[in-house]
Design a protein around this motif. Sequence first.
Motif, PDB file in Angstrom:
ATOM      1  N   ARG A  36      51.948-122.206 -50.905  1.00 19.55           N
ATOM      2  CA  ARG A  36      50.956-121.364 -50.234  1.00 19.55           C
ATOM      3  C   ARG A  36      49.512-121.771 -50.534  1.00 19.55           C
ATOM      4  O   ARG A  36      48.633-121.671 -49.687  1.00 19.55           O
ATOM      5  CB  ARG A  36      51.180-119.905 -50.676  1.00 19.55           C
ATOM      6  CG  ARG A  36      50.101-118.925 -50.233  1.00 19.55           C
ATOM      7  CD  ARG A  36      50.188-118.629 -48.746  1.00 19.55           C
ATOM      8  NE  ARG A  36      49.199-117.632 -48.364  1.00 19.55           N
ATOM      9  CZ  ARG A  36      49.112-117.092 -47.158  1.00 19.55           C
ATOM     10  NH1 ARG A  36      49.937-117.447 -46.212  1.00 19.55           N
ATOM     11  NH2 ARG A  36      48.187-116.194 -46.875  1.00 19.55           N
ATOM     12  N   ASN A  57      47.643-112.484 -52.039  1.00 17.52           N
ATOM     13  CA  ASN A  57      48.819-111.660 -51.757  1.00 17.52           C
ATOM     14  C   ASN A  57      50.116-112.424 -51.599  1.00 17.52           C
ATOM     15  O   ASN A  57      51.158-111.832 -51.378  1.00 17.52           O
ATOM     16  CB  ASN A  57      48.541-110.848 -50.493  1.00 17.52           C
ATOM     17  CG  ASN A  57      47.913-111.710 -49.420  1.00 17.52           C
ATOM     18  OD1 ASN A  57      48.335-112.829 -49.193  1.00 17.52           O
ATOM     19  ND2 ASN A  57      46.889-111.195 -48.771  1.00 17.52           N
ATOM     20  N   VAL A 105      36.237-112.419 -44.165  1.00 17.84           N
ATOM     21  CA  VAL A 105      37.659-112.243 -43.884  1.00 17.84           C
ATOM     22  C   VAL A 105      37.794-111.060 -42.926  1.00 17.84           C
ATOM     23  O   VAL A 105      37.227-109.988 -43.163  1.00 17.84           O
ATOM     24  CB  VAL A 105      38.466-111.993 -45.169  1.00 17.84           C
ATOM     25  CG1 VAL A 105      39.955-111.861 -44.855  1.00 17.84           C
ATOM     26  CG2 VAL A 105      38.233-113.102 -46.178  1.00 17.84           C
ATOM     27  N   SER A 126      40.028-113.061 -51.305  1.00 14.63           N
ATOM     28  CA  SER A 126      41.016-112.712 -50.280  1.00 14.63           C
ATOM     29  C   SER A 126      40.861-111.286 -49.767  1.00 14.63           C
ATOM     30  O   SER A 126      40.136-110.470 -50.350  1.00 14.63           O
ATOM     31  CB  SER A 126      42.465-112.908 -50.766  1.00 14.63           C
ATOM     32  OG  SER A 126      42.918-111.747 -51.432  1.00 14.63           O
ATOM     33  N   CYS A 127      41.612-110.991 -48.702  1.00 21.17           N
ATOM     34  CA  CYS A 127      41.536-109.656 -48.102  1.00 21.17           C
ATOM     35  C   CYS A 127      42.225-108.623 -48.986  1.00 21.17           C
ATOM     36  O   CYS A 127      42.101-107.423 -48.747  1.00 21.17           O
ATOM     37  CB  CYS A 127      42.128-109.659 -46.697  1.00 21.17           C
ATOM     38  SG  CYS A 127      43.827-110.222 -46.598  1.00 21.17           S
ATOM     39  N   HIS A 144      48.172-109.515 -42.383  1.00 22.60           N
ATOM     40  CA  HIS A 144      47.542-108.536 -43.277  1.00 22.60           C
ATOM     41  C   HIS A 144      46.701-107.494 -42.563  1.00 22.60           C
ATOM     42  O   HIS A 144      45.907-106.780 -43.181  1.00 22.60           O
ATOM     43  CB  HIS A 144      46.786-109.251 -44.393  1.00 22.60           C
ATOM     44  CG  HIS A 144      47.760-109.949 -45.295  1.00 22.60           C
ATOM     45  ND1 HIS A 144      48.060-111.278 -45.146  1.00 22.60           N
ATOM     46  CD2 HIS A 144      48.565-109.480 -46.274  1.00 22.60           C
ATOM     47  CE1 HIS A 144      48.995-111.607 -46.022  1.00 22.60           C
ATOM     48  NE2 HIS A 144      49.338-110.545 -46.707  1.00 22.60           N
ATOM     49  N   HIS A 176      39.804-108.772 -42.261  1.00 20.65           N
ATOM     50  CA  HIS A 176      40.216-107.444 -42.737  1.00 20.65           C
ATOM     51  C   HIS A 176      39.201-106.826 -43.698  1.00 20.65           C
ATOM     52  O   HIS A 176      39.357-105.684 -44.125  1.00 20.65           O
ATOM     53  CB  HIS A 176      41.593-107.522 -43.396  1.00 20.65           C
ATOM     54  CG  HIS A 176      42.583-108.220 -42.536  1.00 20.65           C
ATOM     55  ND1 HIS A 176      42.807-107.854 -41.228  1.00 20.65           N
ATOM     56  CD2 HIS A 176      43.376-109.302 -42.765  1.00 20.65           C
ATOM     57  CE1 HIS A 176      43.698-108.688 -40.703  1.00 20.65           C
ATOM     58  NE2 HIS A 176      44.051-109.568 -41.615  1.00 20.65           N
ATOM     59  N   ASP A 218      47.311-111.624 -37.365  1.00 13.75           N
ATOM     60  CA  ASP A 218      47.315-111.896 -38.800  1.00 13.75           C
ATOM     61  C   ASP A 218      48.139-110.812 -39.478  1.00 13.75           C
ATOM     62  O   ASP A 218      47.932-109.630 -39.222  1.00 13.75           O
ATOM     63  CB  ASP A 218      45.874-111.859 -39.317  1.00 13.75           C
ATOM     64  CG  ASP A 218      45.798-112.361 -40.741  1.00 13.75           C
ATOM     65  OD1 ASP A 218      45.386-113.503 -40.939  1.00 13.75           O
ATOM     66  OD2 ASP A 218      46.186-111.613 -41.654  1.00 13.75           O
ATOM     67  N   CYS A 241      43.404-118.484 -50.714  1.00  9.32           N
ATOM     68  CA  CYS A 241      44.505-117.581 -50.390  1.00  9.32           C
ATOM     69  C   CYS A 241      45.563-118.348 -49.606  1.00  9.32           C
ATOM     70  O   CYS A 241      46.752-118.194 -49.849  1.00  9.32           O
ATOM     71  CB  CYS A 241      44.010-116.387 -49.588  1.00  9.32           C
ATOM     72  SG  CYS A 241      45.357-115.326 -49.081  1.00  9.32           S
ATOM     73  N   LEU A 242      45.123-119.178 -48.638  1.00 11.12           N
ATOM     74  CA  LEU A 242      46.114-120.002 -47.938  1.00 11.12           C
ATOM     75  C   LEU A 242      45.703-121.456 -47.821  1.00 11.12           C
ATOM     76  O   LEU A 242      46.433-122.261 -47.257  1.00 11.12           O
ATOM     77  CB  LEU A 242      46.471-119.429 -46.557  1.00 11.12           C
ATOM     78  CG  LEU A 242      45.693-119.914 -45.328  1.00 11.12           C
ATOM     79  CD1 LEU A 242      46.399-119.526 -44.073  1.00 11.12           C
ATOM     80  CD2 LEU A 242      44.296-119.432 -45.403  1.00 11.12           C
ATOM     81  N   HIS A 244      39.578-118.268 -41.918  1.00  8.00           N
ATOM     82  CA  HIS A 244      40.642-119.069 -42.512  1.00  8.00           C
ATOM     83  C   HIS A 244      40.234-120.515 -42.857  1.00  8.00           C
ATOM     84  O   HIS A 244      40.572-121.019 -43.909  1.00  8.00           O
ATOM     85  CB  HIS A 244      41.871-119.098 -41.601  1.00  8.00           C
ATOM     86  CG  HIS A 244      42.639-117.812 -41.568  1.00  8.00           C
ATOM     87  ND1 HIS A 244      42.109-116.644 -41.069  1.00  8.00           N
ATOM     88  CD2 HIS A 244      43.881-117.510 -41.993  1.00  8.00           C
ATOM     89  CE1 HIS A 244      43.009-115.680 -41.177  1.00  8.00           C
ATOM     90  NE2 HIS A 244      44.094-116.174 -41.741  1.00  8.00           N
ATOM     91  N   CYS A 272      38.529-117.078 -46.487  1.00  7.01           N
ATOM     92  CA  CYS A 272      39.881-116.871 -47.025  1.00  7.01           C
ATOM     93  C   CYS A 272      40.152-117.811 -48.195  1.00  7.01           C
ATOM     94  O   CYS A 272      40.916-117.494 -49.099  1.00  7.01           O
ATOM     95  CB  CYS A 272      40.931-117.132 -45.953  1.00  7.01           C
ATOM     96  SG  CYS A 272      40.909-115.952 -44.618  1.00  7.01           S
TER      97      CYS A 272
HETATM   98  S1  SF4 Z   1      45.894-113.065 -46.383  1.00  5.04           S
HETATM   99 FE1  SF4 Z   1      44.492-114.635 -47.057  1.00  5.04          FE
HETATM  100  S2  SF4 Z   1      44.434-116.033 -45.338  1.00  5.04           S
HETATM  101 FE2  SF4 Z   1      45.266-114.128 -44.559  1.00  5.04          FE
HETATM  102  S3  SF4 Z   1      43.470-112.987 -43.815  1.00  5.04           S
HETATM  103 FE3  SF4 Z   1      43.809-112.399 -45.940  1.00  5.04          FE
HETATM  104  S4  SF4 Z   1      42.468-113.718 -47.104  1.00  5.04           S
HETATM  105 FE4  SF4 Z   1      42.706-114.651 -45.115  1.00  5.04          FE
END
Ligand code: SF4
Lengths: 475, 201
Positions: free
Chosen positions: A437, A431, A108, A346-347, A131, A110, A129, A412-413, A64, A409
């Motif tokens: 965000r 996502n 990441v 991102s994931c 996701h 995931h 998390d 993404c955030l 992150h 990440c």
């Molecule tokens: S949603 Fe974004 S911040 Fe959360 S684990 Fe996936 S890539 Fe990382």
Amino acid sequence: MSERTLFDKVWNQHTVKTLPSGQTQLFIGLHLIHEVTSPQAFAMLRERNLTVLYPQRTVATVDHIVPTEDQSRPYADGLAEEMMVAIENNTSSNGITLHNVGDGKQGVVHIVAPELGLTQPGMTVACGDSHTATHGAFGAIAFGIGTSQVRDVLATQTLAMGGLKVRRIEVTGALKAGVYAKDLVLHIIRVLGVNGGVGYAYEFAGEAIEALDMEGRMTVCNMAIEGGARCGYINPDQVTFDYLKGREHAPTGAAWDNACAWWSSIASDVDAVFDDVVTFDASTIQPTITWGITPAQGLGIEENIPAVSDFPAEDAALIGEAYEYMSFEAGQAIAGTGIDVAFIGSCTNGRMSDLREAARIAELHGGTVPAQVKAFVVPGSEQVKKLAEEEGLDKVFVKHGFEWREAGCSMCLAMNPDKLVGRQVSASTSNRNFKGRQGSSTGRTLLMSPAMVVVAALEGVVTDVRPLVEKGASA
Amino acid sequence: MSAVTHIKGRAVPVRGNDIDTDRIIPARFLRCVTFDGLGEHAFADDRAQLKEKGETHAFDKEEYAGANVLLVNANFGCGSSREHAPQSLAKWGIEAIVGISYAEIFFNNNIALGIPCIQVSPEEADGIQTAIESDPNLDVAINVETAEISYGASVIKGILHEGVRNRFLTGSWDATGMLVEAADEVAATAGKLPYMNGFQK
Ligand code: SF4
């Protein structure tokens, strides 16, 4: 009540006991941790003199806050550095494996666990998390949890959980060229709503789902949480087994055959009973993108921004808020919307197949990112980065004006230095399009597939990718 | 852990459906290794944006200072699983939440902090919010056992699922103690899972 579904079978096999509260104490087969939601959990353990019960069932990585440009330590951001030191100390003092920056397996969380073969069918998976739902692509039951629950898993390898209903989402037909797993899941969420899945596990099934490769399946399950579902999964099949075979933590030899037999046995039975069934026809789905401030506020590329009257009355305030925040008006076309930033990663969409398709689209288009647009590609893991570079994808991206970054990440955030500025509009493969965000409290996000982000970046405006894809098919 | 049976005090309404945890606590405040100090950043961006427009967020209004019951609408706490969100509300002073519906991870995170999230109908949610908006000093009391919420002369009966309710009433909302006790049963369950023994038949 559902019966004989994968969810029921996995739940039953992992049930330790029924708690006095009526909840189930559920054994967690794989626990994943990262730097943001774990330090407080370790602190709580120390306060209570508890130790990690099964350290070998927890695996850590950092994602992150990791910068995607200068990764030299200590980080320029002192708070980020403090979080890195915390996870390094917490994992080493508790005998937990950490895949840290530079070891070749960081990324990441995931993306890392599946590519290492840690995520397997029939497991229960938990991670601090939301996701975590991603791992359901393997036929695992995977829950995003809060930090107090991370503490519970560390201390006991179990969670106190309430049961769920199971909804089968049956997707018939085939996706058209230029329409991807991302479009499919954005479409499903658009129809069922952001809280349509509350109280449910989503089983994604049907020919369009079976036709997806594992990475596409991960994209779909990843966003189950955006539809309000507690988890999403896909029954394991030969595609799943082929993906797992030979991965670092996958079983080998005789154990492999035993594993395949068990994995097959946990799939939903043909006569399984679901709490409800919803059907979609994949062939009717267009490239889908979000226009508003929740992932369910989506529309097909050929459609116009919907009117308030298209929604139930109780949504009126939210729709008005979305128009205002995004500066859209009802009836306006989404195609042709100007963008300032393009983010691929991102994931949801930071895996090899995403980057391959993005690079292919860039080549088909042939142009370069215009000066007013900042476009960057963030591989989901160090392994993805290495493989992409071996295939020369990095050079393709750079040639077309995209920056090529380190794994994490990222935007993404936007906990790391990658952030929108002011009211910038981002075309993003991530996502979440929530207000603020992507790092600016007034920044605007349009979620879409990697292919759609690439054309948006090259054209400078939101553009239908299908004509390019058709050109590629006929060439 | 101590039982949570009654919450008494004053309420603060934060209206809106689908308020996600990114809005409750923006990601930049997640750069921390403890939850301390999160209270002042609850709804940070929403508060700043309203201020720019010359308006005031409920969390900045003097009349709601010291309130301990948060009044919300539907699908509150959706999105990210960050426990930083309920922690920031708790650190601000919130001890119970009343609303139409909650995202599940958020709901569970609140159980783990001993904060009941009670469900009421859309009309009831609007009714109590309107009452508090016209008189912020109204006394509010929640009976966890009956899920009854009284404010002024009104009483509404909310929903708190029995299993969850029992955890508050018996002081077992913090699950760890209860889960730790079952270590032998945990080992027995693990022993039966094929992947826990490397798929050796
Ligand atoms: S949603 Fe974004 S911040 Fe959360 S684990 Fe996936 S890539 Fe990382």
